[in-house]
Design a protein around this motif. Sequence first.
Motif, PDB file in Angstrom:
ATOM      1  N   LEU A 133       1.889 -31.875   1.989  1.00  0.00           N
ATOM      2  CA  LEU A 133       2.795 -30.592   2.095  1.00  0.00           C
ATOM      3  C   LEU A 133       2.653 -30.019   0.526  1.00  0.00           C
ATOM      4  N   LEU A 134       2.073 -28.573   0.451  1.00  0.00           N
ATOM      5  CA  LEU A 134       1.621 -27.743  -0.768  1.00  0.00           C
ATOM      6  C   LEU A 134       2.289 -26.482  -0.558  1.00  0.00           C
ATOM      7  N   PHE A 135       3.088 -26.321  -1.681  1.00  0.00           N
ATOM      8  CA  PHE A 135       3.517 -24.942  -1.714  1.00  0.00           C
ATOM      9  C   PHE A 135       2.672 -24.007  -2.649  1.00  0.00           C
ATOM     10  N   THR A 136       2.444 -22.926  -2.292  1.00  0.00           N
ATOM     11  CA  THR A 136       1.578 -22.060  -2.982  1.00  0.00           C
ATOM     12  C   THR A 136       1.913 -20.530  -2.655  1.00  0.00           C
ATOM     13  N   ASN A 137       1.231 -19.642  -3.172  1.00  0.00           N
ATOM     14  CA  ASN A 137       1.560 -18.167  -2.943  1.00  0.00           C
ATOM     15  C   ASN A 137       0.319 -17.364  -3.220  1.00  0.00           C
ATOM     16  N   ASP A 138       0.511 -16.149  -2.776  1.00  0.00           N
ATOM     17  CA  ASP A 138      -0.807 -15.281  -2.603  1.00  0.00           C
ATOM     18  C   ASP A 138      -0.435 -13.955  -3.056  1.00  0.00           C
ATOM     19  N   THR A 139      -0.916 -13.289  -4.132  1.00  0.00           N
ATOM     20  CA  THR A 139      -0.891 -11.901  -4.623  1.00  0.00           C
ATOM     21  C   THR A 139      -2.101 -11.235  -4.445  1.00  0.00           C
ATOM     22  N   VAL A 140      -2.344 -10.374  -3.285  1.00  0.00           N
ATOM     23  CA  VAL A 140      -3.352  -9.409  -3.164  1.00  0.00           C
ATOM     24  C   VAL A 140      -3.241  -8.140  -3.683  1.00  0.00           C
ATOM     25  N   SER A 141      -3.800  -7.652  -4.504  1.00  0.00           N
ATOM     26  CA  SER A 141      -3.719  -6.190  -4.792  1.00  0.00           C
ATOM     27  C   SER A 141      -4.757  -5.563  -4.201  1.00  0.00           C
ATOM     28  N   PHE A 142      -4.427  -4.088  -4.097  1.00  0.00           N
ATOM     29  CA  PHE A 142      -5.168  -3.222  -3.148  1.00  0.00           C
ATOM     30  C   PHE A 142      -4.884  -1.817  -3.615  1.00  0.00           C
ATOM     31  N   GLN A 143      -5.537  -0.826  -3.240  1.00  0.00           N
ATOM     32  CA  GLN A 143      -5.441   0.397  -3.344  1.00  0.00           C
ATOM     33  C   GLN A 143      -5.166   1.138  -2.264  1.00  0.00           C
ATOM     34  N   TYR A 144      -4.483   2.280  -2.043  1.00  0.00           N
ATOM     35  CA  TYR A 144      -4.273   3.055  -0.820  1.00  0.00           C
ATOM     36  C   TYR A 144      -4.465   4.567  -1.266  1.00  0.00           C
ATOM     37  N   LEU A 145      -4.698   5.304  -0.268  1.00  0.00           N
ATOM     38  CA  LEU A 145      -4.856   6.903  -0.391  1.00  0.00           C
ATOM     39  C   LEU A 145      -3.586   7.494  -0.102  1.00  0.00           C
ATOM     40  N   GLU A 146      -3.159   8.428  -1.168  1.00  0.00           N
ATOM     41  CA  GLU A 146      -1.689   9.145  -0.986  1.00  0.00           C
ATOM     42  C   GLU A 146      -2.138  10.596  -1.303  1.00  0.00           C
ATOM     43  N   GLY A 147      -1.826  11.505  -0.311  1.00  0.00           N
ATOM     44  CA  GLY A 147      -1.989  12.945  -0.707  1.00  0.00           C
ATOM     45  C   GLY A 147      -0.951  13.558  -1.657  1.00  0.00           C
ATOM     46  N   THR A 148      -1.035  14.360  -2.484  1.00  0.00           N
ATOM     47  CA  THR A 148       0.010  15.002  -3.007  1.00  0.00           C
ATOM     48  C   THR A 148      -0.313  16.458  -2.983  1.00  0.00           C
ATOM     49  N   THR A 149       0.499  17.297  -3.643  1.00  0.00           N
ATOM     50  CA  THR A 149       0.294  18.993  -3.596  1.00  0.00           C
ATOM     51  C   THR A 149      -0.727  19.142  -4.659  1.00  0.00           C
ATOM     52  N   THR A 150      -1.227  18.054  -5.529  1.00  0.00           N
ATOM     53  CA  THR A 150      -2.361  18.729  -6.644  1.00  0.00           C
ATOM     54  C   THR A 150      -3.415  17.683  -5.887  1.00  0.00           C
ATOM     55  N   GLY A 151      -3.366  16.976  -5.107  1.00  0.00           N
ATOM     56  CA  GLY A 151      -4.693  16.419  -4.470  1.00  0.00           C
ATOM     57  C   GLY A 151      -4.184  14.997  -4.171  1.00  0.00           C
ATOM     58  N   ALA A 152      -5.400  14.214  -3.714  1.00  0.00           N
ATOM     59  CA  ALA A 152      -5.471  12.692  -3.645  1.00  0.00           C
ATOM     60  C   ALA A 152      -5.302  11.870  -4.510  1.00  0.00           C
TER      61      ALA A 152
END
Length: 372
Positions: free
Chosen positions: A216-235
């Motif tokens: 029985l093992l306790f662990t964690n995941d932290t998975v970084s990622f980027q996502y596209l977001e539109g703004t008034t000045t661009g993406a």
Amino acid sequence: MKKKLWLLFLILLAVCAPLFAQSAGNVENASLIANVKVWVAPVSGGTRQEREYFDFNMREEVKGSGYLLADSLTDSDFYIFFTLEHDDVYGDEIITAELYLTETNELIITTGMGYQVVEEMNEWNLTMIYQLMANAPLNKYISTWVPPSKKKSILSFPEYWLYLGLRGGYSFRKYQLLDNQSLHIEKGGTGWGHSFEAGVQVSFQPFPFLAVQAELLFTNDTVSFQYLEGTTTGAIWPTDAYRSWLLTVPLTVKGTFQLYDRLALNPFAGLYFTVPLNELEGTRFENNELVSAKGGKYTVPVGLTAGLEIGAVLGKERNRGTVFLDLRYSGDLGQMVWSEDDSPVYQRTGMISITAGYRYGFIKRKKPAPKE
């Protein structure tokens, strides 16, 4: 005169030669028995006083004969059983002695003697030991006196049915982002993460060379990622992360081998199951809108694991406790998915774990009882 001198020399030679041969024989005999261990079992039958008398005296006579008195049956080369009985026909007390070879439990010789009171045996106890051990195949123990370079069997096996342990350490992981709903979340991206795992393990040893282990093992995941977001000045491409806490349950089959009773080398392989302990945090694209995934439920697939455990056996009793280093590689067989619509989130394509731990043995294996 010369004839008399020769005759005197021959007489001296005739007398001294047997004495020299006897002395040499004694030295050889001492070399044979000095490393032979004899265990004397508790005397059975008779009265309490008789048993106490023979328990003490027979052990002393074994030592007086030049043999080593073994502390236990398993530590001996030979063992002796003494039985006390009353002879109704002649009215004597009878002591019967049996000598066994420990390795095979083979009966070598049986001898006995009668007495009226135990004090009569003061002069005969040592004789009985000599009678027994004179029939012991001691010639094979000459080799115990060769230099330490003598080769020994390097392989031994665990002596307990059950082992309980703890382990914990570092895990380096490779993640593959699999969210294919929209290009708003980076598609097909690969990420690397650092984690930990810690927990308990139990091993059952049905065979000397094979164990079945659950953890029985306790662990964690932290998975970084980027996502596209539109703004008034661009993406723009903000960064977010999926965060999860997990309980992993590996079930493995483990080969158990020990070298020189101290170094343990245990390869293992098997499956693991993962149970989420919290709701997934992060950001996902849903219905053309970015939404927070905090509170999202998810499922984790079954995975495969394999590795090698390297241990050092501690303590006077072999296999009792072991400090070990666990090196393993694991990977999910499928994708982690959102529970709502089974859409993929990411996959753990490879996890390298380096952990340290300690395990302890319980329920020692019993060896066959000696013949009576």
